[in-house]
Design a protein around this motif. Structure first.
Motif, PDB file in Angstrom:
ATOM      1  N   PHE A   1      -8.014  -3.628   4.589  1.00  0.00           N
ATOM      2  CA  PHE A   1      -8.013  -3.617   3.120  1.00  0.00           C
ATOM      3  C   PHE A   1      -7.004  -4.618   2.566  1.00  0.00           C
ATOM      4  CE2 PHE A   1      -6.429  -1.053  -0.720  1.00  0.00           C
ATOM      5  CZ  PHE A   1      -7.363  -1.600  -1.584  1.00  0.00           C
ATOM      6  N   VAL A   2      -5.783  -4.575   3.094  1.00  0.00           N
ATOM      7  CA  VAL A   2      -4.720  -5.517   2.711  1.00  0.00           C
ATOM      8  C   VAL A   2      -4.163  -6.124   3.995  1.00  0.00           C
ATOM      9  CG1 VAL A   2      -2.510  -5.826   1.547  1.00  0.00           C
ATOM     10  CG2 VAL A   2      -4.122  -4.113   0.702  1.00  0.00           C
ATOM     11  N   PRO A   3      -4.516  -7.359   4.332  1.00  0.00           N
ATOM     12  CA  PRO A   3      -4.050  -7.969   5.582  1.00  0.00           C
ATOM     13  C   PRO A   3      -2.524  -8.019   5.666  1.00  0.00           C
ATOM     14  CG  PRO A   3      -5.824  -9.263   4.611  1.00  0.00           C
ATOM     15  CD  PRO A   3      -5.439  -8.240   3.590  1.00  0.00           C
ATOM     16  N   GLU A   4      -2.013  -7.975   6.889  1.00  0.00           N
ATOM     17  CA  GLU A   4      -0.560  -7.966   7.087  1.00  0.00           C
ATOM     18  C   GLU A   4       0.106  -9.243   6.576  1.00  0.00           C
ATOM     19  OE1 GLU A   4       0.504  -5.052  10.748  1.00  0.00           O
ATOM     20  OE2 GLU A   4      -0.119  -7.073  11.297  1.00  0.00           O
ATOM     21  N   ASP A   5      -0.636 -10.342   6.548  1.00  0.00           N
ATOM     22  CA  ASP A   5      -0.035 -11.595   6.083  1.00  0.00           C
ATOM     23  C   ASP A   5      -0.191 -11.814   4.581  1.00  0.00           C
ATOM     24  OD1 ASP A   5      -2.733 -12.061   5.999  1.00  0.00           O
ATOM     25  OD2 ASP A   5      -2.699 -13.827   7.313  1.00  0.00           O
TER      26      ASP A   5
ATOM     27  N   ARG B   1       4.058   0.174   4.489  1.00  0.00           N
ATOM     28  CA  ARG B   1       2.653   0.562   4.607  1.00  0.00           C
ATOM     29  C   ARG B   1       2.047   0.031   5.903  1.00  0.00           C
ATOM     30  NH1 ARG B   1       1.473  -1.076  -1.672  1.00  0.00           N
ATOM     31  NH2 ARG B   1       2.493   0.734  -2.610  1.00  0.00           N
ATOM     32  N   HIS B   2       2.382  -1.198   6.243  1.00  0.00           N
ATOM     33  CA  HIS B   2       1.809  -1.772   7.459  1.00  0.00           C
ATOM     34  C   HIS B   2       2.441  -1.183   8.719  1.00  0.00           C
ATOM     35  CE1 HIS B   2      -1.071  -4.521   5.780  1.00  0.00           C
ATOM     36  NE2 HIS B   2      -0.170  -5.029   4.948  1.00  0.00           N
ATOM     37  N   LEU B   3       3.719  -0.833   8.671  1.00  0.00           N
ATOM     38  CA  LEU B   3       4.334  -0.140   9.806  1.00  0.00           C
ATOM     39  C   LEU B   3       3.629   1.187  10.064  1.00  0.00           C
ATOM     40  CD1 LEU B   3       8.212  -0.562   9.366  1.00  0.00           C
ATOM     41  CD2 LEU B   3       6.816  -1.403  11.247  1.00  0.00           C
ATOM     42  N   LEU B   4       3.400   1.948   9.000  1.00  0.00           N
ATOM     43  CA  LEU B   4       2.719   3.233   9.128  1.00  0.00           C
ATOM     44  C   LEU B   4       1.290   3.047   9.630  1.00  0.00           C
ATOM     45  CD1 LEU B   4       3.965   4.982   5.871  1.00  0.00           C
ATOM     46  CD2 LEU B   4       4.647   5.522   8.213  1.00  0.00           C
ATOM     47  N   ASN B   5       0.613   2.033   9.112  1.00  0.00           N
ATOM     48  CA  ASN B   5      -0.776   1.788   9.512  1.00  0.00           C
ATOM     49  C   ASN B   5      -0.872   1.478  11.000  1.00  0.00           C
ATOM     50  OD1 ASN B   5      -3.691   1.140   8.920  1.00  0.00           O
ATOM     51  ND2 ASN B   5      -3.004  -0.875   9.617  1.00  0.00           N
ATOM     52  N   ARG B   6       0.005   0.610  11.497  1.00  0.00           N
ATOM     53  CA  ARG B   6      -0.036   0.259  12.921  1.00  0.00           C
ATOM     54  C   ARG B   6       0.194   1.493  13.795  1.00  0.00           C
ATOM     55  NH1 ARG B   6      -0.217  -4.538  15.451  1.00  0.00           N
ATOM     56  NH2 ARG B   6      -0.440  -6.393  14.147  1.00  0.00           N
TER      57      ARG B   6
ATOM     58  N   LYS C   1     -14.624  -2.293   7.702  1.00  0.00           N
ATOM     59  CA  LYS C   1     -13.845  -2.690   8.869  1.00  0.00           C
ATOM     60  C   LYS C   1     -14.012  -4.188   9.086  1.00  0.00           C
ATOM     61  CE  LYS C   1     -13.139  -1.645  13.768  1.00  0.00           C
ATOM     62  NZ  LYS C   1     -11.754  -1.152  13.628  1.00  0.00           N
ATOM     63  N   GLN C   2     -12.909  -4.871   9.325  1.00  0.00           N
ATOM     64  CA  GLN C   2     -12.944  -6.309   9.557  1.00  0.00           C
ATOM     65  C   GLN C   2     -12.849  -6.569  11.070  1.00  0.00           C
ATOM     66  OE1 GLN C   2     -13.474  -8.382   6.954  1.00  0.00           O
ATOM     67  NE2 GLN C   2     -13.543  -6.491   5.739  1.00  0.00           N
ATOM     68  N   PRO C   3     -13.875  -7.164  11.654  1.00  0.00           N
ATOM     69  CA  PRO C   3     -13.863  -7.389  13.114  1.00  0.00           C
ATOM     70  C   PRO C   3     -12.675  -8.216  13.578  1.00  0.00           C
ATOM     71  CG  PRO C   3     -16.055  -7.762  12.216  1.00  0.00           C
ATOM     72  CD  PRO C   3     -15.128  -7.601  11.035  1.00  0.00           C
ATOM     73  N   ASP C   4     -12.157  -9.099  12.691  1.00  0.00           N
ATOM     74  CA  ASP C   4     -11.023  -9.935  13.069  1.00  0.00           C
ATOM     75  C   ASP C   4      -9.688  -9.375  12.591  1.00  0.00           C
ATOM     76  OD1 ASP C   4     -11.526 -10.311  10.392  1.00  0.00           O
ATOM     77  OD2 ASP C   4     -11.273 -12.507  10.434  1.00  0.00           O
ATOM     78  N   CYS C   5      -9.667  -8.095  12.204  1.00  0.00           N
ATOM     79  CA  CYS C   5      -8.406  -7.474  11.755  1.00  0.00           C
ATOM     80  C   CYS C   5      -7.360  -7.559  12.863  1.00  0.00           C
ATOM     81  CB  CYS C   5      -8.640  -6.018  11.350  1.00  0.00           C
ATOM     82  SG  CYS C   5      -7.130  -5.117  10.942  1.00  0.00           S
ATOM     83  N   ALA C   6      -6.151  -7.968  12.512  1.00  0.00           N
ATOM     84  CA  ALA C   6      -5.080  -8.144  13.500  1.00  0.00           C
ATOM     85  C   ALA C   6      -4.607  -6.816  14.079  1.00  0.00           C
ATOM     86  CB  ALA C   6      -3.895  -8.866  12.856  1.00  0.00           C
ATOM     87  N   VAL C   7      -4.956  -5.701  13.429  1.00  0.00           N
ATOM     88  CA  VAL C   7      -4.473  -4.388  13.873  1.00  0.00           C
ATOM     89  C   VAL C   7      -5.552  -3.599  14.593  1.00  0.00           C
ATOM     90  CG1 VAL C   7      -3.404  -2.219  13.157  1.00  0.00           C
ATOM     91  CG2 VAL C   7      -2.826  -4.343  11.968  1.00  0.00           C
ATOM     92  N   CYS C   8      -6.717  -3.488  13.999  1.00  0.00           N
ATOM     93  CA  CYS C   8      -7.762  -2.622  14.591  1.00  0.00           C
ATOM     94  C   CYS C   8      -9.018  -3.379  14.974  1.00  0.00           C
ATOM     95  CB  CYS C   8      -8.124  -1.508  13.607  1.00  0.00           C
ATOM     96  SG  CYS C   8      -9.115  -2.060  12.188  1.00  0.00           S
ATOM     97  N   GLY C   9      -9.011  -4.720  14.837  1.00  0.00           N
ATOM     98  CA  GLY C   9     -10.210  -5.500  15.103  1.00  0.00           C
ATOM     99  C   GLY C   9     -10.567  -5.558  16.577  1.00  0.00           C
ATOM    100  N   ILE C  10     -11.750  -6.071  16.842  1.00  0.00           N
ATOM    101  CA  ILE C  10     -12.229  -6.199  18.224  1.00  0.00           C
ATOM    102  C   ILE C  10     -11.402  -7.264  18.948  1.00  0.00           C
ATOM    103  CG2 ILE C  10     -14.209  -6.793  19.666  1.00  0.00           C
ATOM    104  CD1 ILE C  10     -15.973  -5.913  17.270  1.00  0.00           C
ATOM    105  N   PRO C  11     -10.781  -6.910  20.090  1.00  0.00           N
ATOM    106  CA  PRO C  11      -9.931  -7.880  20.807  1.00  0.00           C
ATOM    107  C   PRO C  11     -10.738  -9.040  21.372  1.00  0.00           C
ATOM    108  CG  PRO C  11     -10.115  -5.798  22.045  1.00  0.00           C
ATOM    109  CD  PRO C  11     -10.848  -5.621  20.753  1.00  0.00           C
TER     110      PRO C  11
END
Length: 249
Positions: A174-178, A132-137, A239-249
């Protein structure tokens, strides 16, 4: 569309939400489905029947007798056959005009970006967080819509992630990678067969809406269904601003 297609898809064309333009978009579309089990089976069948022009099916597993209680793309005669190949045979009977490509090995991190980039919509019918996380990225990178579903015991859920929208959440919001993948699986916990049909067919509907660019999609929310209690619940996903995938860098 030719006369045969106009007749075949006439009940879609009558719908103002689809009409001729929407059906032509379906005929030109390419949908990637990962997982051809309880969710992927009804999803693939309905998308092929709906007139999706091209499907790519990914599954490394083989059909087992215990799958047949819910995985309706497969038949007793195909026990021991790879699930993607079995579904390809079923779809050829259902709609020969649908081009079906198959990937019969476990998809890897190297393969996923290319598979996602080639599709218009990605439908996640897998049963583990890693996939799921591979597809999401890959969907975040390519800005492709992701239709996610799951079902276990008598409870299912479905969500749509519009990765072309900068303000919308991704699956990792929704479900963090860790997060620890401690989810139950059907082999140990069981699953109501008809529940997978409900969620899988809803995934097909959401994929169709993505293809025809309908605004009434489940973006930014998850739908939870308790089949035993016959109850639906809708919860927001922010949306989580600190999301490791789509968050604000």
């Amino acid at each position: 569309m030719n006369d045969s297609q106009l007749l075949r898809y006439s009940r879609h064309i009558l719908l103002p939400q689809i009409d001729v333009e929407g059906q032509e978009r379906l005929l030109r579309s390419h949908v990637l489905i990962v997982g051809l089990g309880g969710l992927g089976s009804p999803c693939a069948l309905y998308l092929a029947a709906a007139g999706v022009g091209e499907l790519t099916l990914c599954d490394f597993d083989e059909v087992e007798l215990s799958n047949l209680q819910r995985q309706i793309a497969h038949r007793p005669s195909r026990v021991g056959v790879n699930k993607a190949r079995s579904a390809q045979q079923e779809l050829a009977e259902l709609n020969p005009e649908c081009q079906v490509h198959i990937v019969t090995e476990r998809v890897t991190a190297d393969q996923v970006p290319g598979l996602v980039a080639a599709a218009d919509v990605v439908v996640d019918c897998s049963d583990n967080f890693a996939t799921r996380h591979l597809l999401n990225r890959a969907c975040v990178d390519t800005k492709k819509p992701l239709v996610s579903g799951s079902a276990i015991q008598t409870v299912g859920q479905i969500a749509v992630f519009d990765l072309s929208c900068a303000e919308c959440p991704c699956y990792a919001c929704f479900v963090p990678e860790d997060a620890v993948d401690s989810a139950l699986n059907c082999a140990s916990a069981g699953v109501l067969g008809s529940l997978t049909g409900t969620i899988g067919s809803m995934q097909a509907t959401e994929a169709i809406k993505c293809v025809i660019r309908n605004d009434q999609r489940m973006v930014g929310q998850v739908m939870l269904y308790d089949a035993w209690a016959a109850e639906w619940n809708r919860l927001p996903i922010r949306k989580q601003p600190d999301c490791a995938v789509c968050g604000i860098p």
